[in-house]
Design a protein around this motif. Structure first.
Motif, mmCIF file in Angstrom:
data_model
loop_
_atom_site.group_PDB
_atom_site.id
_atom_site.type_symbol
_atom_site.label_atom_id
_atom_site.label_comp_id
_atom_site.label_asym_id
_atom_site.label_seq_id
_atom_site.Cartn_x
_atom_site.Cartn_y
_atom_site.Cartn_z
ATOM 1 N N UNK A 140 0.834 -1.194 0.000
ATOM 2 C CA UNK A 140 0.000 0.000 0.000
ATOM 3 C C UNK A 140 0.871 1.247 0.000
ATOM 4 N N UNK A 141 0.324 2.269 -0.608
ATOM 5 C CA UNK A 141 0.953 3.589 -0.594
ATOM 6 C C UNK A 141 -0.156 4.586 -0.287
ATOM 7 N N UNK A 142 -0.082 5.206 0.882
ATOM 8 C CA UNK A 142 -1.161 6.068 1.365
ATOM 9 C C UNK A 142 -0.704 7.519 1.422
ATOM 10 N N UNK A 143 -1.489 8.373 0.811
ATOM 11 C CA UNK A 143 -1.292 9.819 0.918
ATOM 12 C C UNK A 143 -2.600 10.405 1.436
ATOM 13 N N UNK A 144 -2.807 10.278 2.746
ATOM 14 C CA UNK A 144 -4.061 10.658 3.373
ATOM 15 C C UNK A 144 -3.812 11.674 4.467
ATOM 16 N N UNK A 145 -4.717 12.624 4.572
ATOM 17 C CA UNK A 145 -4.611 13.653 5.613
ATOM 18 C C UNK A 145 -5.172 13.135 6.929
ATOM 19 N N UNK A 146 -4.704 13.754 8.012
ATOM 20 C CA UNK A 146 -5.237 13.443 9.334
ATOM 21 C C UNK A 146 -4.868 12.057 9.818
ATOM 22 N N UNK A 147 -5.810 11.452 10.564
ATOM 23 C CA UNK A 147 -5.613 10.128 11.152
ATOM 24 C C UNK A 147 -6.736 9.207 10.665
ATOM 25 N N UNK A 148 -6.658 8.715 9.417
ATOM 26 C CA UNK A 148 -7.772 7.938 8.837
ATOM 27 C C UNK A 148 -7.815 6.519 9.375
ATOM 28 N N UNK A 149 -8.996 5.932 9.302
ATOM 29 C CA UNK A 149 -9.208 4.531 9.672
ATOM 30 C C UNK A 149 -9.642 3.792 8.415
ATOM 31 N N UNK A 150 -8.871 2.788 8.004
ATOM 32 C CA UNK A 150 -9.148 2.054 6.778
ATOM 33 C C UNK A 150 -9.674 0.665 7.104
ATOM 34 N N UNK A 151 -10.524 0.161 6.221
ATOM 35 C CA UNK A 151 -11.094 -1.167 6.371
ATOM 36 C C UNK A 151 -11.027 -1.867 5.016
ATOM 37 N N UNK A 152 -10.369 -3.029 4.989
ATOM 38 C CA UNK A 152 -10.153 -3.764 3.750
ATOM 39 C C UNK A 152 -10.912 -5.079 3.793
ATOM 40 N N UNK A 153 -11.670 -5.347 2.746
ATOM 41 C CA UNK A 153 -12.410 -6.596 2.644
ATOM 42 C C UNK A 153 -11.913 -7.423 1.474
ATOM 43 N N UNK A 154 -11.614 -8.693 1.725
ATOM 44 C CA UNK A 154 -11.133 -9.612 0.698
ATOM 45 C C UNK A 154 -12.135 -10.749 0.526
ATOM 46 N N UNK A 155 -11.986 -11.517 -0.536
ATOM 47 C CA UNK A 155 -12.894 -12.642 -0.777
ATOM 48 C C UNK A 155 -12.367 -13.929 -0.154
ATOM 49 N N UNK A 156 -11.781 -13.824 1.036
ATOM 50 C CA UNK A 156 -11.336 -15.033 1.725
ATOM 51 C C UNK A 156 -12.538 -15.703 2.388
ATOM 52 N N UNK A 157 -12.475 -17.017 2.463
ATOM 53 C CA UNK A 157 -13.621 -17.813 2.901
ATOM 54 C C UNK A 157 -14.025 -17.494 4.329
ATOM 55 N N UNK A 158 -13.031 -17.437 5.239
ATOM 56 C CA UNK A 158 -13.353 -17.211 6.654
ATOM 57 C C UNK A 158 -13.957 -15.829 6.863
ATOM 58 N N UNK A 159 -13.389 -14.827 6.164
ATOM 59 C CA UNK A 159 -13.902 -13.468 6.315
ATOM 60 C C UNK A 159 -15.330 -13.327 5.829
ATOM 61 N N UNK A 160 -15.656 -13.956 4.702
ATOM 62 C CA UNK A 160 -17.024 -13.873 4.176
ATOM 63 C C UNK A 160 -18.014 -14.600 5.075
ATOM 64 N N UNK A 161 -17.608 -15.753 5.606
ATOM 65 C CA UNK A 161 -18.507 -16.482 6.512
ATOM 66 C C UNK A 161 -18.760 -15.684 7.780
#
Length: 438
Positions: free
Chosen positions: A209-230
């Protein structure tokens, strides 16, 4: 168990102590004499970096003309000890302008003592981040006259950075355009038999990742992994959507990832560092989509001729293409002359590596280019030995394709000021060890 170091020594090549720090009283001050007598004077420094003398263990590493020796009296984690040494040297270099040698240590012994008190407490490693330590240890080291590295500017709000939970990101960052770049880079490792059966296959990947974001952001990433979707379907009380899911193995995260939230919700939540960093690593062993199929046919016609026919089929979509495809077909050392016919790309004989090298600059998907070669060999009077055929090796890079099938379902950015962000996602699959026996 962590390092639990009893002492640390900095020695020159003659064995003289430049600086030492005792963290525990379970070893005597003469332990360095045992190191000089049993290791340095016996010229065993290059055999093994871990030695046990008496009831103590010595972990040592040479950096430039300095030996860094950690003395441990208990059963400690060796990998953690060497990781500490590497991080400590990087810290010293950041203070000394990129230099770390005997002269740098002699010129900065006061600063080194102060740093040694901060980076290790009672033998246990502490914070070794140069960005954080420079917030409150503001003394500048004596820089090497050959160093051209600029001095880092101090960052305000040191107390929050040192004691806060987000030590990898400073406050007050402002960008005119808030952007996030995410790259999924995978390497395919394959070993296939001459009959086409897969002997070994796995995918190692990383998310950059390469982030150019102001302040103190909170990011959330969703992938198509089996455990995460369940887990997501359980939390939202709705059935899992149809589509390919994958199982991730050996996942490791950057320190910014909230592991508590990942264990409970199986979502990757984090406050990102500023700039470029590696978010996570993973491995896939099941359901790998091979980007290429290689069908080789090699015939030995007597002792002086060979026929080589290789067909390569791209399995990915017709709208995709691979770049920099290189196929290396081994031939005997006594190769004298070659002639080629290719339907795509160029081929030549490389005597330095004893291979026929077939290069295709741009390889479209769902195509099957072929290469035919006639190889003439030098006839020798020596007794004929059976040629052990090395495997065919392949190099490639396929943009917007993942061999594991991993996909980004969403990338959400939240910041209290509510600014808009631009997210860029890219997929790249490369060849790790891609070999086909012939």
């Amino acid at each position: 168990m962590p390092v639990a170091a009893s002492a640390i020594y900095f020695l020159n090549l003659r064995g003289d102590v430049l600086i030492n720090r005792l963290y525990r009283d379970d070893v005597g001050g003469n332990m360095v004499d045992a190191f000089r007598t049993h290791i340095m004077q016996t010229k065993e420094l290059g055999t093994c970096p871990v030695r046990q003398i008496g009831g103590c263990s010595f972990f040592y590493m040479r950096i430039s003309n300095v030996y860094i020796v950690i003395v441990v009296s208990s059963n400690a984690n060796v990998a953690c000890a060497f990781k500490f040494v590497v991080e400590a040297v990087a810290l010293f270099k950041s203070y000394f302008g990129g230099a770390f040698d005997e002269d740098a240590i002699r010129n900065n012994f006061v600063l080194i003592y102060e740093l040694l008190d901060e980076i290790m407490d009672f033998g246990y490693p502490q914070n070794l981040s140069p960005e954080i330590l420079k917030l409150y240890i503001t003394q500048e080291g004596v820089r090497s006259p050959f160093s051209s590295k600029p001095t880092d500017k101090p960052v305000p709000n040191a107390t929050l950075q040192v004691t806060g939970a987000v030590g990898w990101r400073r406050e007050g960052l402002v960008y005119k355009k808030n952007e996030v770049f995410l790259d999924i880079v995978e390497s395919v490792n394959l070993l296939m038999s001459s009959k086409g059966s897969v002997l070994r296959c796995d995918v190692t990947g990383k998310i950059l990742m390469k982030c150019f974001l102001s302040g103190m952001p909170d990011l959330k990433l969703g992938l198509n992994d089996k455990i995460g979707l369940e887990k997501e379907s359980q939390l939202k009380s709705r059935p899992t959507k149809s589509g390919k899911t994958i199982e991730l193995d050996d996942v490791t995260f950057h320190q910014c990832v909230n592991l508590t939230r990942f264990n409970s919700e199986k979502t990757v939540s984090f406050v990102p560092p500023d700039g470029e960093f590696e978010l996570m690593k993973y491995r896939i062993t099941e359901g790998v989509n091979l980007p290429f199929r290689v069908l080789p046919t090699i015939k030995e016609l007597g002792r002086t001729r060979m026929e080589v026919n290789v067909k390569v089929k791209s399995v990915f979509g017709a709208k995709m293409f691979a770049l920099g495809v290189v196929i290396k077909i081994p031939v005997p050392k006594q190769t004298a002359k070659t002639s080629f016919q290719v339907t795509s790309g160029r081929a030549k004989y490389n005597a330095a590596i004893d291979c026929l090298v077939w290069k295709i600059r741009k390889f479209p998907g769902q195509t099957e280019p072929t290469m035919s070669a006639e190889v003439e060999l030098i006839s020798t009077m020596a007794e004929k030995k059976s040629w052990t055929r090395p495997p065919i090796q392949m190099e490639f890079q396929v943009p917007m394709f993942t061999a594991s099938g991993l996909r980004v379902r969403f990338l959400k950015v939240w910041e209290k000021s509510g600014y808009n962000t631009v997210e860029w996602v890219r997929y790249i699959t490369k060849a790790g060890s891609y070999e086909i026996r012939c």
